[in-house]
Design a protein around this motif. Structure first.
Motif, PDB file in Angstrom:
ATOM      1  N   SER A  77       0.864  -1.180   0.000  1.00 44.88           N
ATOM      2  CA  SER A  77       0.000   0.000   0.000  1.00 44.88           C
ATOM      3  C   SER A  77       0.901   1.230   0.000  1.00 44.88           C
ATOM      4  N   PHE A  78       0.880   1.958  -1.108  1.00 48.67           N
ATOM      5  CA  PHE A  78       1.711   3.154  -1.235  1.00 48.67           C
ATOM      6  C   PHE A  78       0.913   4.383  -0.831  1.00 48.67           C
ATOM      7  N   ILE A  79       1.515   5.214  -0.001  1.00 54.23           N
ATOM      8  CA  ILE A  79       0.922   6.493   0.376  1.00 54.23           C
ATOM      9  C   ILE A  79       1.837   7.564  -0.192  1.00 54.23           C
ATOM     10  N   ARG A  80       1.355   8.280  -1.196  1.00 55.75           N
ATOM     11  CA  ARG A  80       2.163   9.258  -1.923  1.00 55.75           C
ATOM     12  C   ARG A  80       2.138  10.599  -1.192  1.00 55.75           C
ATOM     13  N   VAL A  81       3.209  10.902  -0.498  1.00 53.67           N
ATOM     14  CA  VAL A  81       3.286  12.154   0.261  1.00 53.67           C
ATOM     15  C   VAL A  81       3.578  13.348  -0.634  1.00 53.67           C
ATOM     16  N   ASP A  82       4.031  13.116  -1.874  1.00 52.06           N
ATOM     17  CA  ASP A  82       4.261  14.224  -2.795  1.00 52.06           C
ATOM     18  C   ASP A  82       2.955  14.733  -3.405  1.00 52.06           C
ATOM     19  N   LEU A  83       1.912  13.951  -3.329  1.00 58.05           N
ATOM     20  CA  LEU A  83       0.613  14.353  -3.868  1.00 58.05           C
ATOM     21  C   LEU A  83      -0.310  14.941  -2.802  1.00 58.05           C
ATOM     22  N   ASP A  84      -0.013  14.682  -1.542  1.00 63.11           N
ATOM     23  CA  ASP A  84      -0.903  15.097  -0.464  1.00 63.11           C
ATOM     24  C   ASP A  84      -0.080  15.547   0.750  1.00 63.11           C
ATOM     25  N   PRO A  85       0.074  16.862   0.930  1.00 64.63           N
ATOM     26  CA  PRO A  85       0.863  17.363   2.068  1.00 64.63           C
ATOM     27  C   PRO A  85       0.354  16.871   3.421  1.00 64.63           C
ATOM     28  N   GLN A  86      -0.927  16.612   3.530  1.00 63.14           N
ATOM     29  CA  GLN A  86      -1.483  16.098   4.779  1.00 63.14           C
ATOM     30  C   GLN A  86      -0.928  14.712   5.084  1.00 63.14           C
TER      31      GLN A  86
END
Length: 86
Positions: free
Chosen positions: A32-41
């Motif tokens: 499960s990838f959580i893309r921190v570059d797409l969502d600052p939160q």
């Protein structure tokens, strides 16, 4: 049954890609990838959860592994497979 893998990541992070490749070479089929570059939160969530600012931040089940270097050390010590299959 394999533990759930969560990885906080960005699209351009070479260490994220290396971590993904290492995990897949050990039989992991789903991450499960959580893309921190797409969502600052999500970056803020990662920093609160891990206490770190850099990616990747990897979780196996409820265990915070850390980044790629931490994952690689765990693999070299022979403990990664145990965590993956615990």
């Amino acid at each position: 049954m394999m533990n759930n893998i969560v990885m906080y990541t960005t699209s351009t992070c070479p260490y994220c890609h290396a971590a993904e490749n290492l995990l897949k070479s050990r039989g992991v089929k789903e991450i499960s990838f959580i893309r921190v570059d797409l969502d600052p939160q999500k970056r803020s969530e990662m920093m609160v959860r891990s206490g770190r600012r850099s990616v990747p931040q990897i979780y196996i089940g409820e265990h915070h592994i850390g980044g790629f270097d931490d994952l690689q050390t765990l693999d070299q010590s022979g403990k990664l497979n145990h965590l993956l299959n615990a």
